[in-house]
Design an enzyme around this catalytic site. Structure first.
Site, short mmCIF file in Angstrom:
data_model
loop_
_atom_site.label_atom_id
_atom_site.label_comp_id
_atom_site.label_asym_id
_atom_site.label_seq_id
_atom_site.Cartn_x
_atom_site.Cartn_y
_atom_site.Cartn_z
N HIS A 121 -3.41 5.13 -1.47
CA HIS A 121 -4.95 5.60 -0.94
C HIS A 121 -4.28 6.78 -1.09
O HIS A 121 -3.73 7.39 -0.55
CB HIS A 121 -4.63 5.02 -0.06
CG HIS A 121 -4.46 3.49 -0.52
ND1 HIS A 121 -3.72 2.39 0.62
CD2 HIS A 121 -5.12 2.07 -0.66
CE1 HIS A 121 -3.70 1.20 0.19
NE2 HIS A 121 -4.64 1.05 -0.95
N GLU A 159 -8.07 2.35 -6.05
CA GLU A 159 -8.99 0.97 -6.28
C GLU A 159 -10.09 1.85 -5.26
O GLU A 159 -10.00 0.81 -4.01
CB GLU A 159 -8.73 -0.07 -6.05
CG GLU A 159 -6.65 -0.03 -5.08
CD GLU A 159 -6.86 -0.23 -4.11
OE1 GLU A 159 -7.60 0.03 -3.39
OE2 GLU A 159 -5.43 0.15 -3.17
#
Length: 196
Positions: A121, A159
Protein backbone atom coordinates in the site's frame (compact mmCIF):
# COMPACT_ATOMS: atom_id res chain seq x y z
CA UNK A 1 -14.95 -7.21 -13.79
CA UNK A 2 -12.09 -9.30 -15.16
CA UNK A 3 -11.32 -12.10 -12.69
CA UNK A 4 -7.77 -13.09 -11.88
CA UNK A 5 -7.48 -16.68 -13.07
CA UNK A 6 -4.09 -17.12 -14.74
CA UNK A 7 -1.70 -16.81 -11.77
CA UNK A 8 -0.28 -19.85 -10.00
CA UNK A 9 -2.09 -20.18 -6.72
CA UNK A 10 -1.25 -20.71 -3.11
CA UNK A 11 -2.77 -23.97 -1.98
CA UNK A 12 -4.84 -23.87 1.23
CA UNK A 13 -2.74 -26.79 2.48
CA UNK A 14 0.41 -24.64 2.37
CA UNK A 15 1.63 -23.92 5.89
CA UNK A 16 2.16 -20.21 6.57
CA UNK A 17 3.54 -20.70 10.08
CA UNK A 18 7.14 -20.71 8.84
CA UNK A 19 6.70 -17.61 6.68
CA UNK A 20 8.21 -14.57 8.43
CA UNK A 21 6.70 -11.13 8.50
CA UNK A 22 7.45 -8.85 5.58
CA UNK A 23 11.04 -7.64 5.34
CA UNK A 24 12.11 -4.04 5.82
CA UNK A 25 13.43 -3.08 2.38
CA UNK A 26 17.05 -1.93 2.26
CA UNK A 27 16.89 0.66 -0.48
CA UNK A 28 19.60 2.10 -2.70
CA UNK A 29 19.79 4.85 -5.30
CA UNK A 30 19.44 7.57 -2.68
CA UNK A 31 16.27 6.16 -1.09
CA UNK A 32 16.01 5.26 2.61
CA UNK A 33 13.36 3.19 4.37
CA UNK A 34 12.69 2.64 8.05
CA UNK A 35 9.88 1.11 10.04
CA UNK A 36 7.41 3.69 11.33
CA UNK A 37 7.82 4.00 15.11
CA UNK A 38 4.63 4.78 17.06
CA UNK A 39 6.75 6.07 19.98
CA UNK A 40 8.19 8.94 17.93
CA UNK A 41 6.91 11.79 15.79
CA UNK A 42 6.29 9.15 13.10
CA UNK A 43 2.86 8.66 14.64
CA UNK A 44 1.95 12.32 14.20
CA UNK A 45 3.25 12.30 10.63
CA UNK A 46 1.30 9.21 9.58
CA UNK A 47 -1.81 10.47 11.36
CA UNK A 48 -1.57 13.87 9.61
CA UNK A 49 -1.01 12.30 6.19
CA UNK A 50 -4.00 10.01 6.64
CA UNK A 51 -6.21 13.08 7.21
CA UNK A 52 -5.15 14.66 3.89
CA UNK A 53 -8.06 14.66 1.41
CA UNK A 54 -6.00 13.16 -1.43
CA UNK A 55 -5.08 10.22 0.84
CA UNK A 56 -8.50 9.86 2.50
CA UNK A 57 -10.12 9.53 -0.93
CA UNK A 58 -8.54 6.11 -1.45
CA UNK A 59 -7.28 4.92 1.95
CA UNK A 60 -10.47 5.65 3.95
CA UNK A 61 -8.45 5.70 7.18
CA UNK A 62 -8.86 9.23 8.55
CA UNK A 63 -8.82 7.73 12.01
CA UNK A 64 -8.16 9.49 15.33
CA UNK A 65 -4.53 9.61 16.46
CA UNK A 66 -5.18 6.95 19.12
CA UNK A 67 -6.43 4.47 16.56
CA UNK A 68 -3.39 5.10 14.36
CA UNK A 69 -1.16 4.49 17.36
CA UNK A 70 -2.88 1.14 17.91
CA UNK A 71 -2.62 0.31 14.21
CA UNK A 72 1.09 1.05 13.97
CA UNK A 73 1.77 -0.96 17.15
CA UNK A 74 -0.27 -3.88 15.81
CA UNK A 75 1.64 -3.85 12.54
CA UNK A 76 5.16 -3.59 13.96
CA UNK A 77 4.49 -6.40 16.44
CA UNK A 78 2.85 -8.80 13.97
CA UNK A 79 3.69 -10.89 10.91
CA UNK A 80 1.06 -9.55 8.53
CA UNK A 81 2.28 -6.09 7.58
CA UNK A 82 5.02 -3.57 8.26
CA UNK A 83 4.51 0.22 8.24
CA UNK A 84 7.41 1.96 6.50
CA UNK A 85 8.44 5.58 5.97
CA UNK A 86 10.53 6.33 2.89
CA UNK A 87 12.74 9.36 2.38
CA UNK A 88 14.95 10.61 -0.42
CA UNK A 89 18.51 11.43 0.61
CA UNK A 90 18.65 12.99 4.05
CA UNK A 91 15.27 14.65 3.68
CA UNK A 92 12.16 14.04 5.74
CA UNK A 93 9.92 11.09 4.78
CA UNK A 94 7.83 11.62 1.66
CA UNK A 95 6.10 8.24 1.26
CA UNK A 96 4.23 5.94 3.64
CA UNK A 97 4.18 2.25 2.73
CA UNK A 98 2.63 -0.82 4.19
CA UNK A 99 4.48 -3.96 3.09
CA UNK A 100 2.28 -7.00 3.71
CA UNK A 101 2.15 -10.75 3.22
CA UNK A 102 -0.57 -11.27 0.63
CA UNK A 103 -1.42 -14.78 1.89
CA UNK A 104 -2.27 -13.30 5.32
CA UNK A 105 -4.31 -10.43 3.89
CA UNK A 106 -7.91 -10.00 2.79
CA UNK A 107 -6.63 -9.86 -0.79
CA UNK A 108 -5.95 -13.62 -0.54
CA UNK A 109 -9.72 -14.16 -0.85
CA UNK A 110 -9.59 -12.92 -4.44
CA UNK A 111 -5.94 -13.37 -5.40
CA UNK A 112 -4.10 -16.72 -5.61
CA UNK A 113 -1.38 -15.73 -3.17
CA UNK A 114 1.74 -17.81 -2.71
CA UNK A 115 3.06 -17.94 0.88
CA UNK A 116 5.94 -15.50 0.27
CA UNK A 117 4.14 -13.04 -2.02
CA UNK A 118 4.33 -9.44 -0.80
CA UNK A 119 1.86 -6.63 -1.27
CA UNK A 120 2.21 -2.87 -1.02
CA UNK A 121 0.00 0.00 0.00
CA UNK A 122 1.54 3.32 -1.04
CA UNK A 123 0.72 6.92 -0.09
CA UNK A 124 2.48 10.18 -0.87
CA UNK A 125 1.52 12.15 2.21
CA UNK A 126 1.99 15.74 1.08
CA UNK A 127 -0.21 16.90 -1.77
CA UNK A 128 2.60 19.15 -3.03
CA UNK A 129 4.82 16.07 -3.50
CA UNK A 130 2.35 14.24 -5.75
CA UNK A 131 2.78 14.25 -9.53
CA UNK A 132 6.57 14.50 -9.23
CA UNK A 133 7.36 10.92 -10.22
CA UNK A 134 8.36 9.80 -6.72
CA UNK A 135 6.41 6.54 -6.75
CA UNK A 136 7.37 5.73 -10.33
CA UNK A 137 11.07 6.14 -9.47
CA UNK A 138 10.83 4.34 -6.12
CA UNK A 139 9.01 1.19 -7.23
CA UNK A 140 11.81 -0.51 -9.23
CA UNK A 141 14.27 0.08 -6.36
CA UNK A 142 11.69 -1.01 -3.77
CA UNK A 143 10.65 -4.21 -5.49
CA UNK A 144 14.26 -5.29 -6.03
CA UNK A 145 14.92 -4.61 -2.33
CA UNK A 146 11.91 -6.74 -1.39
CA UNK A 147 13.06 -9.59 -3.61
CA UNK A 148 16.52 -9.32 -2.02
CA UNK A 149 14.97 -9.20 1.45
CA UNK A 150 13.01 -12.42 0.86
CA UNK A 151 14.66 -14.71 -1.70
CA UNK A 152 11.54 -16.89 -1.70
CA UNK A 153 9.29 -14.02 -2.78
CA UNK A 154 8.47 -14.27 -6.49
CA UNK A 155 5.70 -11.66 -6.79
CA UNK A 156 4.95 -8.21 -5.39
CA UNK A 157 1.45 -6.87 -5.85
CA UNK A 158 -0.48 -3.63 -5.62
CA UNK A 159 -4.26 -3.31 -5.57
CA UNK A 160 -5.21 0.32 -6.26
CA UNK A 161 -8.81 1.44 -6.49
CA UNK A 162 -9.81 1.30 -10.18
CA UNK A 163 -10.78 5.00 -9.94
CA UNK A 164 -7.28 6.03 -8.83
CA UNK A 165 -5.86 6.72 -12.28
CA UNK A 166 -2.90 8.67 -10.88
CA UNK A 167 -1.73 5.67 -8.84
CA UNK A 168 -2.34 3.20 -11.66
CA UNK A 169 -0.26 5.30 -14.05
CA UNK A 170 2.57 5.55 -11.48
CA UNK A 171 2.48 1.83 -10.73
CA UNK A 172 2.53 0.95 -14.44
CA UNK A 173 5.47 3.29 -15.03
CA UNK A 174 7.17 1.67 -12.03
CA UNK A 175 7.11 -1.78 -13.62
CA UNK A 176 3.82 -3.32 -12.44
CA UNK A 177 1.44 -5.02 -14.87
CA UNK A 178 -2.34 -5.12 -14.47
CA UNK A 179 -3.71 -8.66 -14.27
CA UNK A 180 -7.40 -8.11 -13.53
CA UNK A 181 -9.99 -6.41 -11.39
CA UNK A 182 -10.94 -7.80 -8.00
CA UNK A 183 -13.65 -6.93 -5.50
CA UNK A 184 -12.29 -6.10 -2.04
CA UNK A 185 -14.39 -5.08 0.99
CA UNK A 186 -13.86 -1.33 0.44
CA UNK A 187 -13.24 -1.03 -3.31
CA UNK A 188 -13.06 -2.49 -6.76
CA UNK A 189 -9.32 -2.84 -7.23
CA UNK A 190 -7.03 -3.32 -10.18
CA UNK A 191 -4.63 -6.07 -9.22
CA UNK A 192 -1.12 -5.21 -10.46
CA UNK A 193 1.85 -7.55 -10.17
CA UNK A 194 5.60 -7.43 -10.64
CA UNK A 195 7.36 -10.79 -10.82
CA UNK A 196 10.94 -11.59 -9.91
Amino acid sequence: MRPVTHLDAYRPTDDLSGVPGPPLPVLGDGWHARAADPDTRDLDLVHRWMQAPHVVAFWHQAWPRERWEEELRRQVSGRHSLPVLVSRGDDDPVIYLEVYRAARDVVARVYPARPHDLGLHVAVGELGMTDQGLVRRLLPVLTEALFDGDPRCTRVLLEPDVRNRRAIASFTAGGFEPVGEVLLPDKVALLMVRTR
